[in-house]
Design a protein around this motif. Sequence first.
Motif, mmCIF file in Angstrom:
data_model
loop_
_atom_site.group_PDB
_atom_site.id
_atom_site.type_symbol
_atom_site.label_atom_id
_atom_site.label_comp_id
_atom_site.label_asym_id
_atom_site.label_seq_id
_atom_site.Cartn_x
_atom_site.Cartn_y
_atom_site.Cartn_z
ATOM 1 N N ASP A 1 0.835 -1.210 0.000
ATOM 2 C CA ASP A 1 0.000 0.000 0.000
ATOM 3 C C ASP A 1 0.864 1.252 0.000
ATOM 4 O O ASP A 1 0.605 2.207 -0.751
ATOM 5 C CB ASP A 1 -0.934 0.006 1.215
ATOM 6 C CG ASP A 1 -2.067 -0.997 1.089
ATOM 7 O OD1 ASP A 1 -2.296 -1.498 -0.036
ATOM 8 O OD2 ASP A 1 -2.722 -1.280 2.109
ATOM 9 N N ASP A 2 1.890 1.258 0.835
ATOM 10 C CA ASP A 2 2.735 2.439 0.923
ATOM 11 C C ASP A 2 3.648 2.574 -0.288
ATOM 12 O O ASP A 2 3.992 3.689 -0.695
ATOM 13 C CB ASP A 2 3.552 2.408 2.211
ATOM 14 C CG ASP A 2 2.704 2.709 3.435
ATOM 15 O OD1 ASP A 2 1.650 3.342 3.274
ATOM 16 O OD2 ASP A 2 3.081 2.300 4.541
ATOM 17 N N LEU A 3 4.032 1.460 -0.890
ATOM 18 C CA LEU A 3 4.801 1.531 -2.129
ATOM 19 C C LEU A 3 3.959 2.171 -3.223
ATOM 20 O O LEU A 3 4.439 3.010 -3.994
ATOM 21 C CB LEU A 3 5.257 0.137 -2.546
ATOM 22 C CG LEU A 3 6.050 0.045 -3.855
ATOM 23 C CD1 LEU A 3 7.281 0.941 -3.829
ATOM 24 C CD2 LEU A 3 6.448 -1.407 -4.130
ATOM 25 N N GLN A 4 2.680 1.813 -3.282
ATOM 26 C CA GLN A 4 1.797 2.419 -4.269
ATOM 27 C C GLN A 4 1.629 3.914 -4.008
ATOM 28 O O GLN A 4 1.607 4.729 -4.941
ATOM 29 C CB GLN A 4 0.429 1.724 -4.247
ATOM 30 C CG GLN A 4 -0.551 2.247 -5.294
ATOM 31 C CD GLN A 4 -0.050 2.040 -6.709
ATOM 32 O OE1 GLN A 4 0.441 0.967 -7.042
ATOM 33 N NE2 GLN A 4 -0.164 3.065 -7.546
ATOM 34 N N LYS A 5 1.529 4.300 -2.742
ATOM 35 C CA LYS A 5 1.434 5.720 -2.405
ATOM 36 C C LYS A 5 2.679 6.473 -2.871
ATOM 37 O O LYS A 5 2.586 7.601 -3.372
ATOM 38 C CB LYS A 5 1.270 5.896 -0.894
ATOM 39 C CG LYS A 5 -0.083 5.468 -0.350
ATOM 40 C CD LYS A 5 -0.127 5.641 1.158
ATOM 41 C CE LYS A 5 -1.440 5.136 1.748
ATOM 42 N NZ LYS A 5 -1.444 5.242 3.230
ATOM 43 N N ALA A 6 3.835 5.847 -2.708
ATOM 44 C CA ALA A 6 5.074 6.489 -3.127
ATOM 45 C C ALA A 6 5.107 6.683 -4.636
ATOM 46 O O ALA A 6 5.535 7.732 -5.133
ATOM 47 C CB ALA A 6 6.269 5.662 -2.672
ATOM 48 N N ILE A 7 4.663 5.689 -5.368
ATOM 49 C CA ILE A 7 4.620 5.800 -6.829
ATOM 50 C C ILE A 7 3.684 6.929 -7.242
ATOM 51 O O ILE A 7 4.000 7.744 -8.116
ATOM 52 C CB ILE A 7 4.181 4.461 -7.454
ATOM 53 C CG1 ILE A 7 5.241 3.385 -7.199
ATOM 54 C CG2 ILE A 7 3.925 4.619 -8.946
ATOM 55 C CD1 ILE A 7 4.796 1.979 -7.573
#
Length: 267
Positions: free
Chosen positions: A254-260
């Motif tokens: 989830d947080d990786l997607q937010k970073a992207i």
Amino acid sequence: MQKNTDRRMPPNVIGLIPCAGQANRLPPLPCSKEIYPLGFATGNSDHPIRSRLACDSLLGHLRRASITDAFLVLREGKWDIPACLGDGSSRGMHFAYLMMGLPFGVPYTVNQAFPFIQNRMVALGFPDILFDSDNAFQRLVDRQALTHADLVVGYFPADRPDKCDMIAVSAEGRLEQIVIKPQQTDLIFTWGIALWTPAFSAFLNEFLRTHQEIAADADELFLGDVFRAAIESGMHADAVQVSDEPYLDIGTSDDLQKAICRVANNC
């Protein structure tokens, strides 16, 4: 030779970047999470566009404080990191790589650099954490120069207290308390970067030497545990707020997607 009077050139400071995590909370990735491409950025004349990697956030913060030399500590199998980053020149820096020794947590990982950094000021940052700040590391350097603290942490508001080290800071800016991943707390800040002196490097090295047998049979040791022990031993620890917003840890999908999305500026 003309004396360097530029206050923004921190004397003898070296970056220390632990890259030994196993990314257990993420689904299988095609590369180490530290170099996962989040988007694109402006490059140079040879390569006008380059990938913006997860670690570029931290590297940019270090460069803005004129900290351009860094040790990256790896675990076996993460050879794609030096293959990608090379000697650091593509990021305007100079990198050297070390191998992780004992697998008991971040303190052991960063202490692998002790023979090389024991006489230098150390700027610690995590390559899988993204944050916005106007020269975060320079704030730590300036605070240490003012108070001669053995340790200075940079802190942020915490949006997930049960996932991080929560801290209490006095009105004078002293680091007073560290609570590791509390299920409930009234504390509102967590640390995310740090600067320390050779005195703390020596304390860390000795602390781990005397706790090695305990660590082998215990839960993971956190760097906050060592910070707390240093404070209890009488070392001077300060804290400086470096951002008004929580940092983003890309350790989950989830947080990786937010970073992207953050890099792409589309959500």
